[in-house]
Write an enzyme that holds these catalytic residues in place. Structure first.
Site, PDB file in Angstrom:
ATOM      1  N   GLU A  87       0.021  -0.988  -0.005  1.00  0.00           N
ATOM      2  CA  GLU A  87      -0.068   0.149  -0.359  1.00  0.00           C
ATOM      3  C   GLU A  87       0.812   1.338   0.061  1.00  0.00           C
ATOM      4  O   GLU A  87       1.766   1.250   0.916  1.00  0.00           O
ATOM      5  CB  GLU A  87      -0.570  -0.141   1.464  1.00  0.00           C
ATOM      6  CG  GLU A  87      -1.794   0.929   1.344  1.00  0.00           C
ATOM      7  CD  GLU A  87      -3.231   1.203   2.137  1.00  0.00           C
ATOM      8  OE1 GLU A  87      -2.638   0.409   3.650  1.00  0.00           O
ATOM      9  OE2 GLU A  87      -3.325   1.810   2.047  1.00  0.00           O
ATOM     10  N   GLU A  91      -6.114  -2.547  13.042  1.00  0.00           N
ATOM     11  CA  GLU A  91      -5.551  -3.736  11.235  1.00  0.00           C
ATOM     12  C   GLU A  91      -6.485  -4.138  10.736  1.00  0.00           C
ATOM     13  O   GLU A  91      -7.016  -5.435   9.664  1.00  0.00           O
ATOM     14  CB  GLU A  91      -4.394  -4.137  11.520  1.00  0.00           C
ATOM     15  CG  GLU A  91      -3.230  -3.206  11.739  1.00  0.00           C
ATOM     16  CD  GLU A  91      -2.716  -2.232  10.567  1.00  0.00           C
ATOM     17  OE1 GLU A  91      -3.678  -2.162  10.123  1.00  0.00           O
ATOM     18  OE2 GLU A  91      -2.526  -0.699  10.800  1.00  0.00           O
ATOM     19  N   ALA A 144       1.892  -0.266  10.993  1.00  0.00           N
ATOM     20  CA  ALA A 144       1.184  -1.829  10.849  1.00  0.00           C
ATOM     21  C   ALA A 144       0.633  -1.549   9.434  1.00  0.00           C
ATOM     22  O   ALA A 144       0.155  -0.280   8.867  1.00  0.00           O
ATOM     23  CB  ALA A 144      -0.312  -1.714  11.649  1.00  0.00           C
ATOM     24  N   MET A 145       0.710  -3.368   8.614  1.00  0.00           N
ATOM     25  CA  MET A 145      -0.311  -2.905   7.404  1.00  0.00           C
ATOM     26  C   MET A 145      -1.190  -4.049   7.349  1.00  0.00           C
ATOM     27  O   MET A 145      -0.619  -5.190   7.626  1.00  0.00           O
ATOM     28  CB  MET A 145       0.876  -2.739   6.606  1.00  0.00           C
ATOM     29  CG  MET A 145       0.491  -3.347   4.932  1.00  0.00           C
ATOM     30  SD  MET A 145      -0.900  -1.947   4.273  1.00  0.00           S
ATOM     31  CE  MET A 145      -2.393  -2.315   3.249  1.00  0.00           C
ATOM     32  N   GLU A 146      -2.220  -3.773   6.723  1.00  0.00           N
ATOM     33  CA  GLU A 146      -3.641  -5.229   6.448  1.00  0.00           C
ATOM     34  C   GLU A 146      -3.511  -6.145   5.715  1.00  0.00           C
ATOM     35  O   GLU A 146      -4.330  -6.247   5.784  1.00  0.00           O
ATOM     36  CB  GLU A 146      -4.854  -4.172   7.061  1.00  0.00           C
ATOM     37  CG  GLU A 146      -4.752  -3.594   5.228  1.00  0.00           C
ATOM     38  CD  GLU A 146      -5.043  -2.122   5.697  1.00  0.00           C
ATOM     39  OE1 GLU A 146      -3.685  -1.645   5.888  1.00  0.00           O
ATOM     40  OE2 GLU A 146      -5.477  -0.534   4.769  1.00  0.00           O
TER      41      GLU A 146
HETATM   42  N1  BES Z   1      -2.997   1.036   6.046  1.00  0.00           N
HETATM   43  C1  BES Z   1      -2.605   1.271   7.140  1.00  0.00           C
HETATM   44  C2  BES Z   1      -0.697   1.206   6.553  1.00  0.00           C
HETATM   45  C3  BES Z   1      -0.443   2.510   5.658  1.00  0.00           C
HETATM   46  C4  BES Z   1      -0.028   4.002   6.216  1.00  0.00           C
HETATM   47  C5  BES Z   1       0.347   2.097   4.479  1.00  0.00           C
HETATM   48  C6  BES Z   1       0.374   4.511   5.123  1.00  0.00           C
HETATM   49  C7  BES Z   1       0.480   2.737   3.410  1.00  0.00           C
HETATM   50  C8  BES Z   1       0.813   3.759   4.074  1.00  0.00           C
HETATM   51  C9  BES Z   1      -2.495   1.104   8.434  1.00  0.00           C
HETATM   52  O1  BES Z   1      -3.681   0.289   8.821  1.00  0.00           O
HETATM   53  C10 BES Z   1      -2.612   2.650   8.995  1.00  0.00           C
HETATM   54  O2  BES Z   1      -3.539   2.938   9.674  1.00  0.00           O
HETATM   55  N2  BES Z   1      -1.608   2.281  10.405  1.00  0.00           N
HETATM   56  C11 BES Z   1      -1.444   2.764  10.959  1.00  0.00           C
HETATM   57  C12 BES Z   1      -1.372   2.918  12.223  1.00  0.00           C
HETATM   58  C13 BES Z   1      -2.631   2.706  13.144  1.00  0.00           C
HETATM   59  C14 BES Z   1      -3.117   1.947  13.804  1.00  0.00           C
HETATM   60  C15 BES Z   1      -3.427   3.898  12.905  1.00  0.00           C
HETATM   61  C16 BES Z   1       0.291   3.290  10.948  1.00  0.00           C
HETATM   62  O3  BES Z   1       0.907   2.893  10.244  1.00  0.00           O
HETATM   63  O4  BES Z   1       0.184   4.686  11.366  1.00  0.00           O
HETATM   64 ZN    ZN Z   2      -5.441   2.142   8.548  1.00  0.00          ZN
END
Ligand code: BES
Ligand code: ZN
Length: 924
Positions: A194, A364, A328-330
């Protein structure tokens, strides 16, 4: 909280460009071969054209972004990958079943940084034809495959073999470095796709709405773990390698595909609804996976019950990755995490970190439904994923850990941050047109996450939990395995609630900003007449455009029943008069009880003065005390009232306030003022005396040592208060911190994890070269990333400029992973001298930073941390001009926001400095 607010980011290995394909071992796993070309019309050779960014722009003006043509669509991918964890390369091939809707000589799909080998199209039951030309555009991140004669409508399969570098940029298919228990430096292979990086791993239609099924297979060394979205279907192999085939995925978007190859331990359990859950940890650390395992196994059935839709895959793995750009990545069925967002060490993990891990796991896993099962149609609707998951993570933690009082914390963590960003001229609407990948990266921000979550919370309150659940279920079942737009969500919630959800909510998602409700009142016998006016709230005071209007769900409470909503209505005009019955002259009236509506309130002086005693007596509930303070603080920043007003208001908390979240807000206001006074020498000293006094009662109440059986929130409050007082240079705290730190270092008495961050910072703030040295030894002695973070992010508290310069060099050294560098540099920017040093450092090493991160949100985050606290027109101009001549794609909006913030700080000081000085002259 967003990636901006919360994180959080690569690595210590130097750029490696060893491209030694000859070292790859294809022997055992050459699972799929190219279609036989015996009967083809031409030899397997094509003309490869590379359209580099530079040659492209000399050819023509930059083309507007376009999505991929629809004429050829993938239905299914067979994907084979073989990483070489020593040579840092991978090879792979993919056979894509496609549907061709009309005759075409070109297939355009995404591909970047891959070397395509064979490209062959085979119509169903027909003859295989190699491409006659493959044109790669680095600008558009596409491969245009030309076939002669043209491909005919119908179904067929496209075979592509390719090679790539297992890069060190934490995107696409990349390598992550770790040290084995025997002390050897080794690498895992990990994916992060992503938003738009699946195309760096395999050629594909890399758009969220182009869903397909996947049969993934991996060729890995015998002794390595191989994971993907689905459970293993079969394993075979001999000699050094084995071929692992995974079960077919449901129909899904490319950005959610994942593989991991490496060395890991795991703990496992089965959730009450029969899902196999594993948490993968670094070797020898499986104990650290238990907390996340508990959260995950409990929350899966909870979401099933909440959404009335079951988790659709048979398993879910959560895995800690040593080098990871986000938190983190879902990925569907294989969620990847930074170590600090997953691992809990019972002795060394703080309560606030544990709480954070619960939120991240909850977030996630919420995406497994919201994002994975139902996916946004395009990145414009990213907030549907992120805003929603950022709301649901709180439902998860409230369910599992009611003692965290997490919904109260939502207001400081999420809601307030959103308001702070969204009052800028350079904010953007929740729904924002985006095209090119760098534009997409930039919207993983506090608007998509925090404003998104805040408006969903407001909506949840407006329609009620029961209808909200019904609507969510309708939305998920209606769009499962498909895509949706914001409007689809409103339609489902409107159907479920019978309320005008679309009209109300569109005013919050389609326009940037939010209103301030000005309110004044007149007593009329036993009732109170209230006049309300709504206008956009702009950080600069006056807004350029006065036309914006929101449909605001307003709620009111009164002194009669502080915890009850006395009246609610949707405020859909510029002004309105309403009457509240049964309110006496001395009763306070509070707008927005619970701080749920996404707006600011500006009270008439009389109404405000009635509320202040209710702070002292705490008859006003915690979220209302907090909301009131935050609104007044915002009015001060915008110049509607002056700083002395908020300085006076904060004193109301000094004596009796005990709520963690309220203090957290007070502390953050103090932090902002302290940064501002970096540029007002006459205010700095007296302000620090004022702030120390303000916090002294609560400090005395809490002391240093945890009370037996004390609440989670008191534990958080103690580290907050000690941390802030240490930062302010409170003498007793500094002395005690030094004593405790000495004992910690000597081994006489370990500091509890909760006190380490505040103590490290306090000791560093008062420290010298020897302190720096001790901290570095401590940093080197631990292999817990959380502890390394606490230390490295504390280093910026040092005062000596030479040492701060050494901290900056340390941040760039092999000892700090690239994922963490920016936070160390950011910590240096937390003082006036440090900020100047960090800014000079950023300018000098900009190229190194852009090479390291290659776009992405980390560099934007760095720019923000380093620049936004300046407070002079000269600084604003300098930052503006520097990035105008050295633009960094993906940081454009952040730069604009920073420059705007610097100018706001400047105006604030110009307006109020003399008044503040005068206030402190009389303050005792
Ligand atoms: N989908 C995101 C990860 C992501 C963020 C991918 C930016 C590509 C670009 C994931 O679900 C996410 O939001 N992660 C957060 C942590 C969450 C608890 C807010 C993060 O990485 O900060
Ligand atoms: Zn997210």
């Amino acid at each position: 909280m967003s990636i901006f607010g919360r994180l959080l980011v690569n690595f210590s290995v130097r750029k490696q460009s060893r491209f030694q394909l000859q070292r790859s071992r294809y022997s055992v796993c050459g699972s799929r071969t190219a279609p036989s070309l015996k009967k083809t019309r031409s030899p397997v050779l094509f003309l490869e054209i590379n359209i580099s960014a530079r040659s492209y722009s000399t050819m023509a003006e930059k083309k507007p972004f376009e999505r991929l043509p629809k004429v050829v669509r993938p239905k299914h991918y067979d994907l084979f990958l073989q990483p070489d964890l020593q040579a840092f390369t991978f090879n792979g091939n993919t056979k894509i079943s496609v549907q061709v809707s009309s005759a075409t000589e070109k297939i355009i799909l995404n591909s970047i940084d891959l070397s395509l080998k064979e490209v062959i199209y085979t119509p169903e039951g027909g003859v295989s034809t190699p491409a006659t030309q493959v044109a790669l555009s680095t600008e558009e991140e596409t491969a245009t495959l030309t076939f002669q004669p043209p491909i005919q409508p119908g179904v067929g399969s496209l075979f592509i073999s390719f090679t790539g570098e297992l890069n060190d940029k934490m995107k696409g298919f990349y390598r992550s470095q770790y040290t084995s228990p025997t002390g050897e430096v080794r690498h895992n292979g990990v994916t992060q796709f992503e938003a738009t990086d699946a195309r760096r791993c395999f050629p594909c239609w890399d758009e969220p709405a182009i869903k397909a099924t996947f049969d993934i297979s991996l060729c890995v060394p015998q002794d390595r773990v191989a994971l993907s979205n689905m459970p293993v279907a079969s394993e075979e192999g001999q000699g050094e390698n084995r071929l692992v085939k995974f079960e077919r995925t449901p129909i899904m978007s490319t950005y959610l595909v994942a593989v991991v190859v490496g060395e890991f331990d795991y703990v496992e359990d089965v959730s009450s609804d029969g899902i196999k859950v594993r948490v993968y940890t670094p070797l020898g650390k499986k104990e650290q996976g238990k907390f996340a395992l508990h959260v995950a196994t409990k929350v899966l059935p909870h979401y099933k019950e909440y959404f009335q839709v079951a988790y659709p895959l048979p398993k879910i793995d959560l895995i800690a990755i040593a080098d990871f750009s986000a938190g983190a990545m879902e990925n569907w069925g294989l969620v990847t995490y930074r170590e600090t967002c997953l691992l809990v060490d019972s002795e060394n993990t703080s309560a606030v970190r544990k709480q954070w891990i619960a939120l991240v796991v909850g977030h996630e896993l919420a995406h497994q439904w919201f994002g994975n099962l139902v996916t946004m149609e395009w990145w414009t609707h990213l907030w549907l994923n992120e805003g929603y998951a950022s709301f649901v993570e709180f439902l998860c933690v409230e369910h599992l850990f009611p003692e965290y009082d997490i919904w109260t914390q939502f207001v400081t963590d999420t809601y307030v941050r959103a308001l702070e960003l969204d009052c800028l001229e350079n904010s953007h609407p929740i729904e924002v047109p985006v095209g090119h990948p760098s534009e997409i990266d930039e919207i993983f921000d506090d608007i998509s996450y925090n404003k998104g979550a805040s408006v969903i919370r407001m909506l949840h309150r407006y329609i009620g939990d029961e209808d909200f659940r019904k609507g969510m279920n309708l939305y998920l079942t209606r769009h499962q395995f498909g895509n949706a737009e914001t409007e689809d969500l409103w339609a489902a919630l409107e159907e479920a609630s019978g309320k005008p959800v679309k009209d109300v909510m569109s005013s919050w998602t389609k326009q940037k900003g939010f209103p301030v409700i000005s309110i004044s009142s007149q007593q009329k016998g036993d009732s109170r007449e209230l006049q309300l006016i709504q206008r956009q709230f702009c950080a600069a005071g006056d807004c350029k455009d006065e036309s914006a209007l929101w449909l605001v769900p307003i709620t009111l409470s009164t002194a009669k029943e502080p915890d009850k909503v006395a009246q609610n209505f949707v405020f859909d005009t510029k002004s309105k008069t309403i009457t509240l019955e049964n309110v006496s002259e001395n009763d306070w009236v509070k707008v927005n009880p619970g701080t749920v509506g996404f707006y600011r309130t500006r009270y008439s002086p009389e109404m405000l003065s009635q509320l202040i005693p209710a702070i002292k007596s705490k008859t006003l509930p915690p979220l209302d005390r907090l909301g009131l303070l935050d609104d007044v603080f915002a009015m001060v920043q915008a110049g509607h009232t002056d700083t002395t007003e908020v300085l006076r208001l904060m004193l109301a908390f000094a004596e009796g306030e005990e709520n963690f979240t309220v203090w957290s807000n007070v502390s953050s206001c103090l932090g902002k003022l302290d940064s501002l006074f970096d540029y007002a020498d006459d205010c700095k000293g007296p302000f620090r005396v004022y702030a120390k006094n303000l916090l002294s009662n609560i400090y005395l109440k809490l002391g240093w040592d945890p009370k037996p059986g004390e609440s989670h929130l008191d534990t958080l409050l103690r580290s907050l208060v000690i941390g802030r007082l240490g930062w302010l240079g409170h003498e007793d705290i500094v002395n005690e911190a030094r004593i405790r730190f000495e004992k910690h270092i000597s081994g006489e008495q370990q500091l509890p994890a909760d006190l380490r961050s505040p103590v490290y910072r306090t000791v560093l703030a008062a420290g010298d070269a020897a302190t720096f040295d001790t901290m570095l030894k401590l940093y080197r002695s631990t292999d817990l990333q959380e502890e390394k973070d606490r230390i490295s992010r504390g280093l910026g508290a040092l005062k000596d400029q030479k040492l701060l310069q050494q901290v900056l060099d340390f941040a760039m050294s092999d000892e700090v992973r690239s994922q963490d560098t920016i936070f160390v540099v950011g910590s240096v920017a937390s003082s006036r001298d440090g900020r100047n040093l960090a800014w000079a450092f950023l300018k000098k090493h900009l190229q190194t930073f852009t090479d390291r991160y290659q776009g992405g949100f980390l560099i934007a985050r760095l720019v923000k941390m380093v620049t936004e606290n300046f407070a002079s027109e000269d600084a604003a101009k300098e930052v503006e001009q520097f990035f105008a001549t050295s633009p960094v794609p993906g940081t454009e909006r952040t730069v604009q926001q920073s420059v705007e913030t610097i100018r706001l700080n400047t105006a604030w000081l110009n307006r109020d400095q003399a008044k503040i000085s005068a206030f402190f002259a009389t303050y005792k």
